[in-house]
Design an enzyme around this catalytic site. Sequence first.
Site, short mmCIF file in Angstrom:
data_model
loop_
_atom_site.label_atom_id
_atom_site.label_comp_id
_atom_site.label_asym_id
_atom_site.label_seq_id
_atom_site.Cartn_x
_atom_site.Cartn_y
_atom_site.Cartn_z
N ARG A 125 60.05 32.58 -43.15
CA ARG A 125 59.36 32.24 -41.91
C ARG A 125 60.12 32.66 -40.65
O ARG A 125 59.53 33.17 -39.70
CB ARG A 125 59.16 30.72 -41.88
N ARG A 173 46.82 27.86 -43.36
CA ARG A 173 47.78 26.83 -42.96
C ARG A 173 47.17 25.64 -42.21
O ARG A 173 47.52 24.50 -42.51
CB ARG A 173 48.95 27.44 -42.18
N CYS A 225 32.19 27.74 -46.04
CA CYS A 225 31.42 26.51 -46.24
C CYS A 225 32.30 25.36 -46.68
O CYS A 225 32.23 24.89 -47.83
CB CYS A 225 30.32 26.76 -47.25
N TYR A 285 53.25 33.18 -44.24
CA TYR A 285 52.32 32.35 -45.01
C TYR A 285 50.90 32.45 -44.43
O TYR A 285 50.17 31.47 -44.38
CB TYR A 285 52.83 30.89 -45.07
C1 LIG Z 1 59.97 29.80 -49.85
C2 LIG Z 1 61.38 30.03 -50.16
C3 LIG Z 1 62.23 30.60 -49.20
C4 LIG Z 1 61.79 30.95 -47.80
O1 LIG Z 1 61.46 29.82 -47.07
P1 LIG Z 1 61.21 29.93 -45.48
O2 LIG Z 1 60.93 28.54 -45.08
O3 LIG Z 1 60.04 30.82 -45.29
O4 LIG Z 1 62.44 30.49 -44.87
C5 LIG Z 1 63.53 30.84 -49.56
N1 LIG Z 1 63.99 30.54 -50.80
C6 LIG Z 1 63.20 29.97 -51.74
C7 LIG Z 1 63.76 29.67 -53.08
C8 LIG Z 1 61.88 29.69 -51.45
O5 LIG Z 1 61.11 29.12 -52.38
#
Ligand SMILES: *Cc1c(COP(=O)(O)O)cnc(C)c1O
Length: 403
Positions: free
Chosen positions: A262, A298, A328, A357
Amino acid sequence: MINFKELASTYKTPLYIYDLNYMTKQYEELKEAFKGRKSLMAYAIKSNSNLSIIKHFADLGSGADCVSIGEVRRAFLAGIPSYKIIFSGVGKSDDEIREAIQKDILYINVESEAELGRVELIAKELGATCRISIRVNPNIDPLTHPYISTGLHDNKFGVEIDTAKRMYIRANNSEHLDPVGIHFHIGSQLTELKPIYESAEIVADMVRSLQNIKIELKFFDIGGGLGVKYKDEVTIKPYDYAQAILGTLKGLDLTVVCEPGRFLTANAGYFLTKVLYEKQNGAKRFVVVDGGMNDLLRPSLYKAYHKIEAISQSRTDESKADVVGPVCESGDFFAKDCLLPILEHNDLLVVHSAGAYGFGMGSNYNTRGRSAEVALKDGVARLIRRREEFEDLVALEKEFLVK
Ligand SMILES: *Cc1c(COP(=O)(O)O)cnc(C)c1O
């Protein structure tokens, strides 16, 4: 300034737009924060898995954190070298484990004792030795949304410290397992440093106690989870983040592995959608747009906030409206009580912070083709995924249609 009108007329809507220069800036800032230490940024592909986005990070020197063999294959396709690829996730199938071992990736993040057993068995069948890391669940409340919290014992992720220790001993005694790392990832959209620091301390102590029994690890994998600003969140600065982590590693010679998703992609992305109708149900105002929850889930899934902006509308006469899609489901909305000017057919709305996401959680629900994706680099736009057409949606079913 991004020319949304021009992009809408060239590529149509709904449309995802990603600013690659912004991704570069985020990547460099995080990488820089860990300078002075060996470190590997392993981009969490699930946050935005478009091949051109992965390739962009590959070109910056990034590795990849993958949560399915499909993502591992994407990483390879996009040019990430095997020695920078990590495979995480709580439910890997035998086929996935086999392929990961054959592809000789950096390591598999193991999430249970049972999984360790499968990995060992499959490595043995292949006559191989598999590098592994164990995901520890430090049982620390990450203070984030419960759906994206992963570091408490109530969550399905990782193993307790005592279990982990037993697993390291077993792995260390196995011909087919090579324990090289330790991993934790306590949640996503983290905005508090304290739980991260506390988790890192617990995990660093674990590394020390393993050293005492002659198990030497090389990688300290701190997961991802760095939060970003969607609305008014006060986020953790990469420098402070790195300092907190490095502070727990005194006397340890480990490569820090970071798995940001993210942080790199969320605020680089925009979801562009077109107004179809204004409508009023009693006192309630709705703005109906051409994008839906199948494009950006989201808000429906997490009640997540995304800033929404009307393009080239005078900001006078704003009133509250729910921005809803055509799907819907009552849950098909992008915003509730969002201040917007009176809009007309074909006006554009930009949904901000949609780079993480977003597209990846999309679906074909209601037989809606997924949107196109466009990347912007140095002001130049390039299509990186074409819009899905009806023929794409029925392609896998048509041959089975009984006449
Ligand atoms: C989803 C995930 C990330 C990334 O998470 P962010 O919040 O997008 O930074 C990193 N490592 C693992 C193991 C994850 O499942």
